[in-house]
Design a protein around this motif. Structure first.
Motif, PDB file in Angstrom:
ATOM      1  N   ASN A  82       0.823  -1.211   0.000  1.00 20.51           N
ATOM      2  CA  ASN A  82       0.000   0.000   0.000  1.00 20.51           C
ATOM      3  C   ASN A  82       0.860   1.266   0.000  1.00 20.51           C
ATOM      4  O   ASN A  82       0.539   2.254  -0.674  1.00 20.51           O
ATOM      5  N   LYS A  83       1.967   1.225   0.736  1.00 23.85           N
ATOM      6  CA  LYS A  83       2.867   2.382   0.779  1.00 23.85           C
ATOM      7  C   LYS A  83       3.513   2.608  -0.587  1.00 23.85           C
ATOM      8  O   LYS A  83       3.631   3.748  -1.057  1.00 23.85           O
ATOM      9  N   LYS A  84       3.912   1.513  -1.228  1.00 17.40           N
ATOM     10  CA  LYS A  84       4.536   1.593  -2.551  1.00 17.40           C
ATOM     11  C   LYS A  84       3.568   2.204  -3.565  1.00 17.40           C
ATOM     12  O   LYS A  84       3.937   3.082  -4.356  1.00 17.40           O
ATOM     13  N   ILE A 132      -4.089  11.701   0.415  1.00 18.51           N
ATOM     14  CA  ILE A 132      -4.274  10.580  -0.520  1.00 18.51           C
ATOM     15  C   ILE A 132      -4.306   9.250   0.228  1.00 18.51           C
ATOM     16  O   ILE A 132      -3.441   8.956   1.052  1.00 18.51           O
ATOM     17  N   LYS A 133      -5.321   8.440  -0.079  1.00 16.25           N
ATOM     18  CA  LYS A 133      -5.461   7.095   0.483  1.00 16.25           C
ATOM     19  C   LYS A 133      -5.705   6.109  -0.661  1.00 16.25           C
ATOM     20  O   LYS A 133      -6.436   6.429  -1.600  1.00 16.25           O
ATOM     21  N   PHE A 146      -6.191  -3.473  -9.020  1.00 20.60           N
ATOM     22  CA  PHE A 146      -7.289  -2.519  -9.132  1.00 20.60           C
ATOM     23  C   PHE A 146      -7.120  -1.560  -7.955  1.00 20.60           C
ATOM     24  O   PHE A 146      -7.052  -2.002  -6.805  1.00 20.60           O
ATOM     25  N   VAL A 147      -7.062  -0.269  -8.242  1.00 24.77           N
ATOM     26  CA  VAL A 147      -6.789   0.701  -7.172  1.00 24.77           C
ATOM     27  C   VAL A 147      -7.807   1.841  -7.209  1.00 24.77           C
ATOM     28  O   VAL A 147      -7.994   2.490  -8.242  1.00 24.77           O
ATOM     29  N   SER A 148      -8.442   2.064  -6.069  1.00 28.11           N
ATOM     30  CA  SER A 148      -9.293   3.245  -5.892  1.00 28.11           C
ATOM     31  C   SER A 148      -8.510   4.228  -5.025  1.00 28.11           C
ATOM     32  O   SER A 148      -7.981   3.849  -3.973  1.00 28.11           O
ATOM     33  N   GLU A 166     -10.846   8.321  -7.481  1.00 29.23           N
ATOM     34  CA  GLU A 166     -10.407   8.022  -8.848  1.00 29.23           C
ATOM     35  C   GLU A 166      -9.970   6.563  -8.934  1.00 29.23           C
ATOM     36  O   GLU A 166      -9.393   6.022  -7.980  1.00 29.23           O
ATOM     37  N   PHE A 167     -10.241   5.941 -10.074  1.00 29.36           N
ATOM     38  CA  PHE A 167      -9.825   4.545 -10.276  1.00 29.36           C
ATOM     39  C   PHE A 167      -8.557   4.483 -11.125  1.00 29.36           C
ATOM     40  O   PHE A 167      -8.376   5.261 -12.060  1.00 29.36           O
ATOM     41  N   PHE A 168      -7.691   3.513 -10.813  1.00 29.09           N
ATOM     42  CA  PHE A 168      -6.480   3.267 -11.603  1.00 29.09           C
ATOM     43  C   PHE A 168      -6.265   1.761 -11.742  1.00 29.09           C
ATOM     44  O   PHE A 168      -6.609   0.991 -10.837  1.00 29.09           O
ATOM     45  N   TYR A 169      -5.694   1.389 -12.884  1.00 28.52           N
ATOM     46  CA  TYR A 169      -5.293  -0.016 -13.068  1.00 28.52           C
ATOM     47  C   TYR A 169      -3.775  -0.037 -13.155  1.00 28.52           C
ATOM     48  O   TYR A 169      -3.183   0.573 -14.054  1.00 28.52           O
TER      49      TYR A 169
END
Length: 385
Positions: A82-84, A132-133, A146-148, A166-169
């Motif tokens: 998660n930190k990375k 930011i989380k 999959f990252v929100s 925001e969503f990111f792949y």
């Protein structure tokens, strides 16, 4: 294991003639059976492990099966991971807030020219993305996620921040570097500027419907509405951004319409040019064919005339060869070629006579006198050349 060995021994030790064979070879046969059992256990273990990897999304690229894919039941709690990912997202949003496209490209690819222009256009009043989380789930392939991302957007000259999600792949390249696959950015989702992988696209749609993701989105919407209701300046800043987005949309739509019109005109001109070139080629082809046809006719005519000339010449030659011109008077005509044993059949004077043949120095002619028509031989010395 001893019980299994006893059962195998009992099974392969019947009485009778064949019993001695099984008894002698018991150790070999039993070892083979045990090996089969162990292999079965190993195969089962691998199958279970493979199933676990599928559930985690850790399947080799190109071998993923969406039918067997299962999302993580909850967001990953691995602090190191998660930190990375958070550090990567911090860099991305730092570049976004300042419209530093090059900085964004260090962690995201591809970032198109149009998306870069869009970011530069709307971020003139952005100051930063704070608080930011990241909320992470394993993706389709090994090293994908999959990252929100939850954030608070800070505007210039406004104290409060507006919550956003925001969503990111994310994927991992062949060097082990984590990056944002920007094909699945919100910009490309809305503009469809670059083609997306259908499998991943479908999974993202399913990801957004996950209960915990939907709950996260709902919480963000609630926080967003509260923040705008609480701070008038923040609401004005958000409205301004919305207006800029509308302005950009109109601007890009006009540009797209213009580009589409230009493409249509170019395509029309291209087709007209192609049609013209085709017509010219067909015309040239027809003219060439007509010329060849005329040439062929001329050649055939010349050939025909030549044949006629040859035929005339041949007829003349035949005519000339069919007659002989006799010189002198009282030329003796004999019934045979030569003087020995021949009889006179008459005589002829100078004139043209029909030639019937030739034997050596004597020519057979046809002549007529007061007695009628006769044939006979005259010496060729009396014939003009």
């Amino acid at each position: 294991m001893q019980n299994l060995r006893d059962k195998i021994k009992k099974f392969f030790s019947p009485k009778g003639k064949n019993g001695s064979f099984f008894k002698r070879n018991f150790r070999i046969i039993a070892a083979s059976i045990l090996l089969v059992v162990l292999v079965a256990v190993l195969v089962y273990s691998v199958a279970v492990d493979s199933g676990r990897l599928r559930k985690m999304g850790k399947i080799e690229a190109g071998k993923a099966n969406i039918e067997n894919f299962e999302f993580d039941k909850e967001f990953i709690k691995d602090k190191k991971l998660n930190k990375k990912i958070k550090n990567l997202m911090n860099k991305y949003f730092e570049g976004y807030a300042t419209a530093d496209i090059d900085e964004m490209k260090e962690v995201a690819t591809p970032v198109s020219g149009d998306e870069g222009n869009y970011i530069k256009f709307i971020t003139s009043d952005y100051e930063s993305f704070d608080n930011i989380k990241v909320y992470v789930k394993n993706g389709l392939t090994e090293g994908s996620y999959f990252v929100s991302v939850y954030y608070g957007l800070k505007f210039k000259n406004v104290d409060a921040t507006v919550p956003g999600l925001e969503f990111f792949y994310l994927e991992t390249d062949n060097k082990g570097k984590l990056y944002i696959n920007n094909l699945y950015s919100s910009y490309n989702f809305s503009k469809n500027e670059n083609a997306m992988d259908k499998t991943i696209y479908d999974l993202i749609s399913k990801y957004e419907k996950q209960d915990d993701v939907a709950a996260l989105r709902k919480d963000t919407e609630t926080a967003y509405n509260k923040a705008l209701a609480k701070d008038k300046d923040l609401a004005i800043a958000v409205t301004k951004i919305k207006d800029k987005i509308k302005e950009w949309s109109k601007k890009t739509e006009a540009a797209e319409e213009k580009a589409a019109k230009e493409r249509a005109e170019k395509e029309k001109a291209k087709k007209e040019k192609a049609a013209k070139e085709k017509a010219e080629k067909e015309k040239a082809k027809k003219e060439k064919a007509d010329k060849e046809k005329d040439k062929k006719k001329t050649e055939e005519k010349k050939s025909s005339e030549k044949k006629d000339d040859k035929s005339t010449e041949k007829k003349t030659e035949n005519k000339q060869s069919d007659t002989v011109k006799v010189k002198g008077t009282g030329i003796l005509v004999r019934d045979r070629a030569g003087t020995e044993g021949s009889q006179l059949v008459g005589s002829v004077d100078a004139g043209e006579y029909k030639k019937l043949g030739q034997e050596g120095d004597y020519i057979l002619i046809q002549f007529t006198d007061d007695r009628g028509a006769h044939t006979g031989y005259i010496n060729k010395q009396f014939v003009e050349n």
